[in-house]
Design a protein around this motif. Structure first.
Motif, PDB file in Angstrom:
ATOM      1  N   LYS A 184       0.831  -1.196   0.000  1.00 24.35           N
ATOM      2  CA  LYS A 184       0.000   0.000   0.000  1.00 24.35           C
ATOM      3  C   LYS A 184       0.869   1.251   0.000  1.00 24.35           C
ATOM      4  O   LYS A 184       2.002   1.236   0.443  1.00 24.35           O
ATOM      5  CB  LYS A 184      -0.921   0.007   1.221  1.00 24.35           C
ATOM      6  N   SER A 185       0.272   2.325  -0.500  1.00 25.53           N
ATOM      7  CA  SER A 185       0.973   3.608  -0.487  1.00 25.53           C
ATOM      8  C   SER A 185       1.020   4.152   0.937  1.00 25.53           C
ATOM      9  O   SER A 185       0.145   3.884   1.753  1.00 25.53           O
ATOM     10  CB  SER A 185       0.271   4.611  -1.404  1.00 25.53           C
ATOM     11  N   GLU A 186       2.072   4.911   1.221  1.00 22.45           N
ATOM     12  CA  GLU A 186       2.252   5.509   2.540  1.00 22.45           C
ATOM     13  C   GLU A 186       2.559   6.987   2.372  1.00 22.45           C
ATOM     14  O   GLU A 186       3.446   7.363   1.614  1.00 22.45           O
ATOM     15  CB  GLU A 186       3.392   4.814   3.289  1.00 22.45           C
ATOM     16  N   VAL A 188       3.785  10.355   4.213  1.00 20.99           N
ATOM     17  CA  VAL A 188       4.520  10.759   5.417  1.00 20.99           C
ATOM     18  C   VAL A 188       4.738  12.270   5.404  1.00 20.99           C
ATOM     19  O   VAL A 188       5.197  12.832   4.400  1.00 20.99           O
ATOM     20  CB  VAL A 188       5.884  10.038   5.506  1.00 20.99           C
TER      21      VAL A 188
END
Length: 293
Positions: A184-186, A188
Protein backbone atom coordinates in the motif's frame (compact mmCIF):
# COMPACT_ATOMS: atom_id res chain seq x y z
CA UNK A 1 3.67 49.27 -3.53
CA UNK A 2 3.57 51.18 -6.81
CA UNK A 3 6.75 49.44 -8.01
CA UNK A 4 5.37 45.89 -8.08
CA UNK A 5 3.65 46.21 -11.46
CA UNK A 6 6.68 47.96 -12.99
CA UNK A 7 9.07 45.23 -11.79
CA UNK A 8 6.84 42.43 -13.12
CA UNK A 9 6.35 44.19 -16.45
CA UNK A 10 10.11 44.65 -16.89
CA UNK A 11 10.74 40.99 -16.01
CA UNK A 12 8.15 39.90 -18.60
CA UNK A 13 9.79 41.99 -21.32
CA UNK A 14 13.24 40.64 -20.39
CA UNK A 15 11.87 37.11 -20.87
CA UNK A 16 10.48 38.13 -24.25
CA UNK A 17 6.89 37.31 -23.26
CA UNK A 18 3.81 39.13 -24.47
CA UNK A 19 0.74 39.43 -22.25
CA UNK A 20 -0.89 36.72 -24.38
CA UNK A 21 2.12 34.45 -23.77
CA UNK A 22 1.88 35.06 -20.03
CA UNK A 23 -1.85 34.37 -20.09
CA UNK A 24 -1.16 30.95 -21.69
CA UNK A 25 1.55 30.13 -19.12
CA UNK A 26 -0.26 31.24 -15.95
CA UNK A 27 -3.91 30.78 -17.07
CA UNK A 28 -4.60 34.27 -15.63
CA UNK A 29 -6.93 36.43 -17.69
CA UNK A 30 -5.17 39.14 -19.71
CA UNK A 31 -7.18 41.96 -18.12
CA UNK A 32 -5.96 40.94 -14.65
CA UNK A 33 -2.36 40.87 -15.91
CA UNK A 34 -2.83 44.39 -17.31
CA UNK A 35 -4.32 45.55 -13.97
CA UNK A 36 -1.28 44.18 -12.11
CA UNK A 37 1.21 45.87 -14.47
CA UNK A 38 -0.73 49.16 -14.11
CA UNK A 39 -0.64 48.71 -10.28
CA UNK A 40 -4.46 48.83 -10.35
CA UNK A 41 -4.86 46.17 -7.65
CA UNK A 42 -8.38 47.26 -6.70
CA UNK A 43 -9.63 45.85 -10.04
CA UNK A 44 -8.78 42.27 -8.98
CA UNK A 45 -11.41 40.00 -7.31
CA UNK A 46 -9.79 40.15 -3.86
CA UNK A 47 -6.58 40.08 -1.80
CA UNK A 48 -6.20 36.30 -2.08
CA UNK A 49 -6.37 36.36 -5.88
CA UNK A 50 -4.04 39.39 -5.99
CA UNK A 51 -1.36 37.53 -3.97
CA UNK A 52 -1.86 34.33 -5.98
CA UNK A 53 -1.69 36.12 -9.37
CA UNK A 54 1.42 38.11 -8.37
CA UNK A 55 3.13 34.91 -7.21
CA UNK A 56 2.28 33.07 -10.46
CA UNK A 57 3.39 36.07 -12.56
CA UNK A 58 6.74 36.25 -10.71
CA UNK A 59 7.42 32.50 -10.98
CA UNK A 60 6.64 32.51 -14.72
CA UNK A 61 9.21 35.33 -15.21
CA UNK A 62 11.88 33.68 -12.98
CA UNK A 63 11.49 36.21 -10.16
CA UNK A 64 11.48 35.49 -6.44
CA UNK A 65 7.86 36.23 -5.38
CA UNK A 66 8.63 36.55 -1.65
CA UNK A 67 9.65 40.27 -1.62
CA UNK A 68 6.65 41.17 -3.77
CA UNK A 69 4.23 39.27 -1.52
CA UNK A 70 5.80 40.84 1.56
CA UNK A 71 5.28 44.28 0.03
CA UNK A 72 1.62 43.44 -0.65
CA UNK A 73 1.20 42.59 3.04
CA UNK A 74 2.42 46.05 3.94
CA UNK A 75 5.92 45.07 5.04
CA UNK A 76 8.74 47.50 4.32
CA UNK A 77 10.69 45.95 1.45
CA UNK A 78 13.00 47.86 -0.86
CA UNK A 79 11.97 46.21 -4.13
CA UNK A 80 14.67 48.07 -6.07
CA UNK A 81 17.37 46.59 -3.84
CA UNK A 82 15.83 43.13 -4.13
CA UNK A 83 15.74 43.44 -7.90
CA UNK A 84 19.36 44.62 -8.09
CA UNK A 85 20.41 41.63 -5.96
CA UNK A 86 18.64 39.24 -8.33
CA UNK A 87 20.22 40.92 -11.38
CA UNK A 88 23.66 40.70 -9.73
CA UNK A 89 23.29 36.97 -9.04
CA UNK A 90 22.14 36.33 -12.62
CA UNK A 91 25.11 38.35 -13.93
CA UNK A 92 27.55 36.31 -11.80
CA UNK A 93 26.01 33.02 -12.93
CA UNK A 94 26.20 34.13 -16.56
CA UNK A 95 29.88 35.13 -16.16
CA UNK A 96 30.73 31.78 -14.57
CA UNK A 97 28.96 29.96 -17.38
CA UNK A 98 30.96 31.88 -19.99
CA UNK A 99 34.18 31.15 -18.10
CA UNK A 100 33.46 27.41 -18.08
CA UNK A 101 32.70 27.51 -21.81
CA UNK A 102 35.95 29.36 -22.50
CA UNK A 103 37.89 26.78 -20.48
CA UNK A 104 36.38 23.95 -22.52
CA UNK A 105 37.36 25.74 -25.71
CA UNK A 106 41.00 26.31 -24.61
CA UNK A 107 43.84 25.20 -26.91
CA UNK A 108 45.02 22.66 -24.31
CA UNK A 109 42.07 20.43 -25.10
CA UNK A 110 42.85 20.58 -28.80
CA UNK A 111 46.37 19.30 -28.08
CA UNK A 112 44.94 16.17 -26.45
CA UNK A 113 42.98 15.08 -29.52
CA UNK A 114 45.81 12.99 -31.11
CA UNK A 115 46.31 11.08 -27.85
CA UNK A 116 42.58 10.40 -27.54
CA UNK A 117 42.33 9.17 -31.14
CA UNK A 118 45.34 6.85 -30.82
CA UNK A 119 44.05 5.42 -27.52
CA UNK A 120 40.64 4.74 -29.07
CA UNK A 121 42.19 2.96 -32.07
CA UNK A 122 44.33 0.80 -29.77
CA UNK A 123 41.29 -0.24 -27.73
CA UNK A 124 39.36 -1.14 -30.89
CA UNK A 125 42.24 -3.32 -32.12
CA UNK A 126 42.49 -5.14 -28.77
CA UNK A 127 38.74 -5.76 -28.73
CA UNK A 128 38.87 -7.14 -32.29
CA UNK A 129 41.66 -9.59 -31.37
CA UNK A 130 39.70 -10.79 -28.32
CA UNK A 131 36.55 -11.40 -30.39
CA UNK A 132 38.45 -13.42 -33.02
CA UNK A 133 40.19 -15.48 -30.30
CA UNK A 134 36.93 -16.33 -28.53
CA UNK A 135 35.26 -17.42 -31.79
CA UNK A 136 38.26 -19.59 -32.70
CA UNK A 137 38.18 -21.36 -29.33
CA UNK A 138 34.46 -22.10 -29.69
CA UNK A 139 34.96 -23.60 -33.15
CA UNK A 140 38.06 -25.64 -32.15
CA UNK A 141 37.91 -26.46 -28.43
CA UNK A 142 41.08 -27.84 -26.86
CA UNK A 143 39.13 -30.26 -24.67
CA UNK A 144 36.11 -31.95 -26.23
CA UNK A 145 32.96 -32.37 -24.24
CA UNK A 146 32.14 -35.87 -22.98
CA UNK A 147 29.04 -37.57 -24.38
CA UNK A 148 25.85 -36.98 -22.47
CA UNK A 149 25.26 -39.43 -19.62
CA UNK A 150 21.80 -41.01 -19.67
CA UNK A 151 20.43 -42.00 -16.27
CA UNK A 152 17.70 -44.62 -16.21
CA UNK A 153 14.68 -43.45 -14.29
CA UNK A 154 11.10 -44.60 -14.11
CA UNK A 155 8.32 -42.63 -15.78
CA UNK A 156 6.60 -42.17 -12.42
CA UNK A 157 9.58 -40.43 -10.80
CA UNK A 158 9.93 -38.12 -13.82
CA UNK A 159 6.27 -37.13 -13.67
CA UNK A 160 6.44 -36.62 -9.88
CA UNK A 161 9.49 -34.39 -10.22
CA UNK A 162 7.79 -32.35 -12.98
CA UNK A 163 4.64 -31.91 -10.90
CA UNK A 164 6.69 -30.87 -7.84
CA UNK A 165 8.58 -28.24 -9.82
CA UNK A 166 5.33 -26.92 -11.37
CA UNK A 167 3.55 -26.64 -8.01
CA UNK A 168 6.56 -24.94 -6.44
CA UNK A 169 6.73 -22.43 -9.32
CA UNK A 170 2.99 -21.67 -9.15
CA UNK A 171 3.06 -21.21 -5.36
CA UNK A 172 6.10 -18.91 -5.60
CA UNK A 173 4.44 -16.84 -8.35
CA UNK A 174 1.16 -16.52 -6.41
CA UNK A 175 2.97 -15.50 -3.21
CA UNK A 176 5.08 -12.93 -5.08
CA UNK A 177 2.01 -11.47 -6.86
CA UNK A 178 0.04 -11.34 -3.61
CA UNK A 179 2.83 -9.55 -1.76
CA UNK A 180 3.23 -7.04 -4.62
CA UNK A 181 -0.49 -6.27 -4.89
CA UNK A 182 -0.82 -6.03 -1.10
CA UNK A 183 1.77 -3.24 -0.91
CA UNK A 184 0.00 0.00 0.00
CA UNK A 185 0.97 3.61 -0.49
CA UNK A 186 2.25 5.51 2.54
CA UNK A 187 1.98 9.29 2.98
CA UNK A 188 4.52 10.76 5.42
CA UNK A 189 4.67 14.37 6.66
CA UNK A 190 8.39 15.24 6.66
CA UNK A 191 8.06 18.80 8.03
CA UNK A 192 5.46 21.53 8.53
CA UNK A 193 5.59 25.33 8.94
CA UNK A 194 2.99 28.10 8.91
CA UNK A 195 2.80 28.10 5.10
CA UNK A 196 4.56 24.94 3.84
CA UNK A 197 3.98 21.22 4.43
CA UNK A 198 6.57 18.78 3.06
CA UNK A 199 5.26 15.26 2.38
CA UNK A 200 6.62 12.07 0.84
CA UNK A 201 4.19 9.83 -1.07
CA UNK A 202 5.79 6.38 -0.87
CA UNK A 203 5.02 3.31 -3.00
CA UNK A 204 2.56 5.12 -5.32
CA UNK A 205 1.64 4.02 -8.85
CA UNK A 206 2.42 6.11 -11.92
CA UNK A 207 0.70 8.38 -12.85
CA UNK A 208 -0.55 9.86 -9.56
CA UNK A 209 -4.19 11.05 -9.72
CA UNK A 210 -5.56 13.55 -7.19
CA UNK A 211 -9.23 13.85 -6.17
CA UNK A 212 -10.18 17.18 -4.53
CA UNK A 213 -13.49 17.48 -2.64
CA UNK A 214 -14.81 20.82 -1.32
CA UNK A 215 -15.95 21.06 2.31
CA UNK A 216 -17.15 24.04 4.38
CA UNK A 217 -16.66 26.53 1.53
CA UNK A 218 -14.71 27.40 -1.67
CA UNK A 219 -10.98 26.73 -2.09
CA UNK A 220 -8.64 27.78 -4.89
CA UNK A 221 -6.34 24.93 -6.07
CA UNK A 222 -3.15 25.19 -8.11
CA UNK A 223 -0.69 22.41 -9.04
CA UNK A 224 2.90 23.28 -10.04
CA UNK A 225 5.34 20.85 -11.72
CA UNK A 226 8.84 21.97 -12.74
CA UNK A 227 7.97 25.61 -11.94
CA UNK A 228 4.85 25.76 -14.17
CA UNK A 229 1.16 25.54 -13.29
CA UNK A 230 -0.40 22.42 -14.86
CA UNK A 231 -3.79 22.82 -13.17
CA UNK A 232 -5.89 25.61 -11.57
CA UNK A 233 -9.45 25.52 -10.29
CA UNK A 234 -11.71 27.23 -7.73
CA UNK A 235 -13.36 24.33 -5.90
CA UNK A 236 -16.85 24.82 -4.48
CA UNK A 237 -18.36 23.13 -1.44
CA UNK A 238 -19.49 19.50 -2.13
CA UNK A 239 -17.76 19.61 -5.55
CA UNK A 240 -15.21 16.91 -6.51
CA UNK A 241 -12.63 17.31 -9.29
CA UNK A 242 -9.78 15.06 -10.43
CA UNK A 243 -6.48 15.62 -12.22
CA UNK A 244 -3.32 13.58 -12.81
CA UNK A 245 0.38 14.49 -12.69
CA UNK A 246 2.58 13.94 -15.76
CA UNK A 247 4.01 10.43 -15.89
CA UNK A 248 7.36 10.09 -14.14
CA UNK A 249 7.03 13.34 -12.15
CA UNK A 250 9.17 13.02 -9.00
CA UNK A 251 7.94 16.17 -7.25
CA UNK A 252 4.99 18.55 -7.30
CA UNK A 253 3.58 21.53 -5.38
CA UNK A 254 -0.10 21.90 -4.51
CA UNK A 255 -1.23 25.44 -3.56
CA UNK A 256 -4.42 25.59 -1.48
CA UNK A 257 -6.12 28.98 -1.07
CA UNK A 258 -8.27 27.85 1.87
CA UNK A 259 -6.65 24.63 3.05
CA UNK A 260 -9.38 23.86 5.60
CA UNK A 261 -12.04 23.69 2.86
CA UNK A 262 -10.71 20.70 0.91
CA UNK A 263 -9.93 17.01 1.29
CA UNK A 264 -7.44 15.29 -1.02
CA UNK A 265 -7.04 11.70 -2.20
CA UNK A 266 -3.99 10.41 -4.08
CA UNK A 267 -4.81 7.36 -6.24
CA UNK A 268 -7.95 6.89 -4.16
CA UNK A 269 -6.17 7.01 -0.79
CA UNK A 270 -6.83 9.94 1.55
CA UNK A 271 -3.96 12.37 2.19
CA UNK A 272 -3.97 13.63 5.80
CA UNK A 273 -1.68 16.59 5.21
CA UNK A 274 -2.17 18.31 8.58
CA UNK A 275 -3.04 17.41 12.17
CA UNK A 276 -4.53 20.84 12.91
CA UNK A 277 -7.63 22.73 11.80
CA UNK A 278 -6.43 24.92 8.93
CA UNK A 279 -9.50 27.03 8.14
CA UNK A 280 -9.15 29.94 5.69
CA UNK A 281 -5.35 29.84 5.38
CA UNK A 282 -3.09 29.39 2.37
CA UNK A 283 -0.90 26.29 2.47
CA UNK A 284 1.66 24.89 0.03
CA UNK A 285 2.03 21.09 -0.11
CA UNK A 286 5.55 20.22 -1.30
CA UNK A 287 5.31 16.59 -2.48
CA UNK A 288 8.15 14.09 -3.05
CA UNK A 289 6.97 11.05 -5.08
CA UNK A 290 8.41 7.54 -4.69
CA UNK A 291 6.89 5.01 -7.10
CA UNK A 292 6.35 1.28 -6.74
CA UNK A 293 9.19 -0.77 -8.25
Amino acid sequence: MAEIGDILKEARKNKGYTLDDLQQITKIQRRYLENIEDNDFSALPGDFYLRSFVEQYAIACDLDPKPLLASLKGEKVDLKVEKKAVDAVESIDYSRKNLRQDQHKSPKNKKNWPVIILTTLALLIIMGVLVVTIKDRKNNPVISRPPAVIVNSTEESTVATSESVTESTVESTVESTTESSAAKSEFVIDSSTNSNINMTLKNVTDPVTFDFTGVNGPCWIGIIVNGNYIYQHTLQEAETVSTALPQGATSAKIVLGAAGNVTIKANGQEMKFSEETLGQVTRNLELNLQYQP
